[in-house]
Design an enzyme around this catalytic site. Structure first.
Site: not given
Ligand code: NAD
Length: 295
Positions: A55, A99, A122
């Protein structure tokens, strides 16, 4: 029947990253703002470390600012919440990703809900879930967005299609169903308690499988010519004694019947990070009151 068109997720993810890079360059040139994405990793989960590294690398490649916060596994929930709060108040940081999975002593829901909805790249915050379902401008979960982009690469207008989503998770099944509805599909969500799932899938012009059961969807379930998007990523033993990745769809048999199909790997997988970067660029535009090409 001819073999299905193979939908090349790797190539399409590259196209999305190129669009993001262009949007980032525009935000810098027109508004003097460089979008920034912070990723928070707590603990030593090897798979998470790889995701976070990829990422960060791709964030920099599209011209954004990237921060990686790597915290030890024993970090307290209060310290993670304090970091999220600091990032919420940092005007240079437009997107925050925590995460998952978090260590067991940390309440994931509490941490995710503490992210400011406008920085929630997200798209898991209940405010973004609500905005998606009522049709407001939202940050939408990345894998569902990627799945829709892949389907539209075959058929740009999905309006009126009969779509069947298999799986009802908050991460994939439910948001992908909301997006299909927004595309004017007629949507059926099948799940672990659904009766006669095979007959339901047989009626679909578009199938999106997000179950987590290796090769569950058989060729005989697929309506000839249907578009099949396989979100599943399952590691199974392979012939050489090692392991291999397979999807939730029995690829070889379904490819003989479908009109178009995503492979695993190389289908939905690469789209997830590309759509995360897209969300970060959209979040930056939203926060500075600028137009976004993505929403
Ligand atoms: P999940 O375990 O949270 O949800 C699975 C869903 O499948 C549930 O809603 C359940 O009702 C349904 N289900 C279970 N058994 C079923 C059955 N026999 N028949 C019909 N439905 C059944 O999983 P998830 O997070 O939604 O992920 C699904 C799959 O997608 C997994 O393989 C995961 O690894 C993969 N995934 C891939 C990406 C990506 O980037 N490509 C991202 C997220 C998830």
């Amino acid at each position: 029947m001819a073999e299905a068109q193979i939908i090349d997720g790797k190539k399409i993810a590259g196209d999305v990253r190129a669009e993001v890079a262009k949007e980032v360059a525009r935000l810098i040139a027109e508004h003097g703002v460089k979008p920034g994405l912070a990723v928070v990793l707590v603990g030593e989960d090897p798979a998470s470390k790889v995701y976070v590294k990829n990422k960060a690398q791709q964030t920099v490649e599209v011209g954004m600012k990237s921060w990686e916060y790597k915290l030890p596994a024993e970090t307290s929930e209060a310290d993670v919440l304090a970091l999220v709060n600091k990032l919420n108040n940092d005007a240079a940081c437009h997107g925050i990703l925590v995460q998952l999975p978090l260590p067991k002593h940390i309440n994931s829901e509490k941490v995710l809900n503490s992210i400011h909805p406008d920085k929630d790249v997200d798209g898991f915050h209940p405010v973004n879930v609500g905005r998606l379902w009522v049709g407001e401008r939202a940050l939408v979960p990345c894998t569902p967005t990627g799945s829709i982009i892949l389907a539209k690469s075959v058929k740009p207008n999905l309006s009126g299609m009969d779509a069947v989503v298999i799986g009802r998770s908050n991460i994939v099944g439910k948001p992908v169903a909301a997006l299909l509805l927004r595309e004017n599909c007629t949507v059926t969500i099948a799940h672990s308690r659904t009766k006669n799932i095979e007959d339901i899938v047989k009626c679909a012009d578009l199938v999106i499988a997000a179950v987590g059961i290796p090769e569950m969807v058989k060729g005989s379930w697929i309506r000839p010519g249907a578009i099949v998007i396989d979100v599943g990523i399952n590691r199974v033993p392979s012939e050489n004694g090692k392991t291999k990745l397979v999807g939730d769809v029995a690829y070889d048999e379904c490819a003989k019947v479908a009109g178009a199909i995503t492979p695993v790997p190389g289908g939905v997988g690469p789209m997830t990070i590309a759509c995360l970067l897209r969300n970060a660029a959209q979040a930056a535009a939203m926060q500075i009151g600028a137009k976004s090409v993505f929403a």
